[in-house]
Design an enzyme around this catalytic site. Structure first.
Site, short mmCIF file in Angstrom:
data_model
loop_
_atom_site.label_atom_id
_atom_site.label_comp_id
_atom_site.label_asym_id
_atom_site.label_seq_id
_atom_site.Cartn_x
_atom_site.Cartn_y
_atom_site.Cartn_z
N PRO A 2 38.41 40.76 36.80
CA PRO A 2 37.52 40.15 37.78
C PRO A 2 36.67 41.16 38.52
O PRO A 2 37.14 42.19 38.96
CB PRO A 2 38.48 39.48 38.75
CG PRO A 2 39.84 39.75 38.26
CD PRO A 2 39.74 40.90 37.33
N LYS A 58 36.46 43.65 45.48
CA LYS A 58 37.25 42.88 44.51
C LYS A 58 38.66 42.61 45.02
O LYS A 58 39.55 42.26 44.24
CB LYS A 58 37.30 43.63 43.17
CG LYS A 58 35.92 43.92 42.58
CD LYS A 58 35.99 44.86 41.38
CE LYS A 58 34.60 45.34 41.00
NZ LYS A 58 34.62 46.40 39.96
N ARG A 278 32.56 53.66 29.50
CA ARG A 278 32.75 52.22 29.35
C ARG A 278 31.87 51.67 28.25
O ARG A 278 30.75 52.15 28.03
CB ARG A 278 32.38 51.50 30.67
CG ARG A 278 32.98 52.12 31.92
CD ARG A 278 34.49 52.02 31.92
NE ARG A 278 34.92 50.65 31.86
CZ ARG A 278 35.02 49.84 32.93
NH1 ARG A 278 34.71 50.27 34.12
NH2 ARG A 278 35.43 48.60 32.79
#
Length: 289
Positions: A2, A58, A278
DNA sequence: CACTTGACCTGTCCGC
DNA sequence: TGCGGACAGGTCAAGT
């Protein structure tokens, strides 16, 4: 899983579902996921009532009537899923499909309320965590002290956005977007989506980005994450909201996980590269080095 | 100091 | 089918 839109969606769901409920029982299978002592749990969690659910970056915060807070980070695969006691009775209840499925082997923390409804913290990879601490101490944890501003707040202006990035001028724009100390809440999906929207290659050094490009990026970060909140977040793998349902932003994604497909702007083939360690999705025609 | 890389875990997918 | 390796949406500590 998330990023900001997913955590915001969970927060909104929990605000509707659990505020006012009283905790009866808590079980945890894993000291990393929930390290608090039984004494703390007995004193400050059991019999407390949920007063509010908040989000910062987050991180989720479930405030309790004891002036303690459950601070929760879902990391990559965490879920917070509520199952209503009424689900075990008549068909047609929104949570019916979950009855009997939870808890499962990814369930790390199981909270039972006095009305027999449950909140499950599930986390396949065990990176996430739940911590019980005094509400007044939450702003003092290291993460809260360093985290940057909320990009969707109305008073977050483009000048501050540009100024905060320019402090990181020697790194790539993608690494800076992912750095929670620059701005809060952006992760891999929305970094790729907003860089595509602003037509900026993720490997560009921050120092090479013009103010005109920064203004486009500011607008894109906000519009992409606002759209995702509207769509209930992105479910690429594990993410579900507080009712166990998937989000639909991936249906609207322009580049993320769309390698091999056509760029919606120019038709060139989207490719996947590696930036800032990434997986990174770009249109090689729209986003030049 | 600023920045990059590995570690934390489990599950899945892909190639041999 | 089985097996090894790469990879997965986040964040730190340790390294350069």
């Amino acid at each position: 899983m998330p990023e900001l839109p997913e955590v915001e969606t969970v927060k909104r769901g929990l605000n509707k579902l659990i505020v006012g409920k009283k905790i009866k029982f808590v079980a945890s299978d894993n000291a990393h996921s929930f390290p608090n002592s039984k004494a703390d749990v007995d004193s400050f969690l059991i019999k407390s009532e949920i007063t509010d659910v908040r989000r910062r970056a987050k991180v989720l915060m479930i405030d309790l009537s004891t002036s303690y807070t459950l601070v929760i980070h879902l990391k990559m695969t965490g879920q917070l899923v509520f199952v209503d006691n009424t689900s075990r009775f008549g068909a047609g209840h929104p949570n019916d499909s979950l009855v009997g499925l939870l808890p499962d082997k990814s369930t790390r923390v199981n909270i039972e309320f006095t009305d027999k409804s449950h909140l499950y913290f599930n986390d396949q990879r065990k990176f996430g965590w739940v911590r019980l601490m005094p509400t007044a101490e939450v702003p003092n944890i290291d993460f809260m002290k360093k985290v940057g501003p909320e990009p969707l707040e109305a008073d977050f202006k483009v000048d501050e956005f540009i100024g905060r990035f320019k402090r990181r001028s020697r790194t790539t724009i993608k690494a800076a977007l992912l750095d929670q100390a620059v701005i809060a809440g952006v992760g891999n999906i929305y970094a790729d989506e907003s860089l595509w929207g602003a037509a900026i290659h993720p490997s560009r050094l921050v120092g090479s980005i013009t103010d005109v490009e920064f203004k486009k990026l500011y607008t894109e970060v906000r519009s992409v994450m606002n759209l995702s909140i509207e769509k209930g977040g992105s479910t690429n793998r594990n993410y579900v909201n507080a009712e166990g349902k998937k989000g639909s932003y991936m249906d609207f994604a322009r580049v993320f996980c769309r390698e091999g497909l056509a760029c919606p702007r120019c038709g060139a083939e989207i490719v996947k590269i590696r930036v800032a360690g990434r997986g990174t999705h770009i249109c090689p025609v729209c986003q030049k080095i």
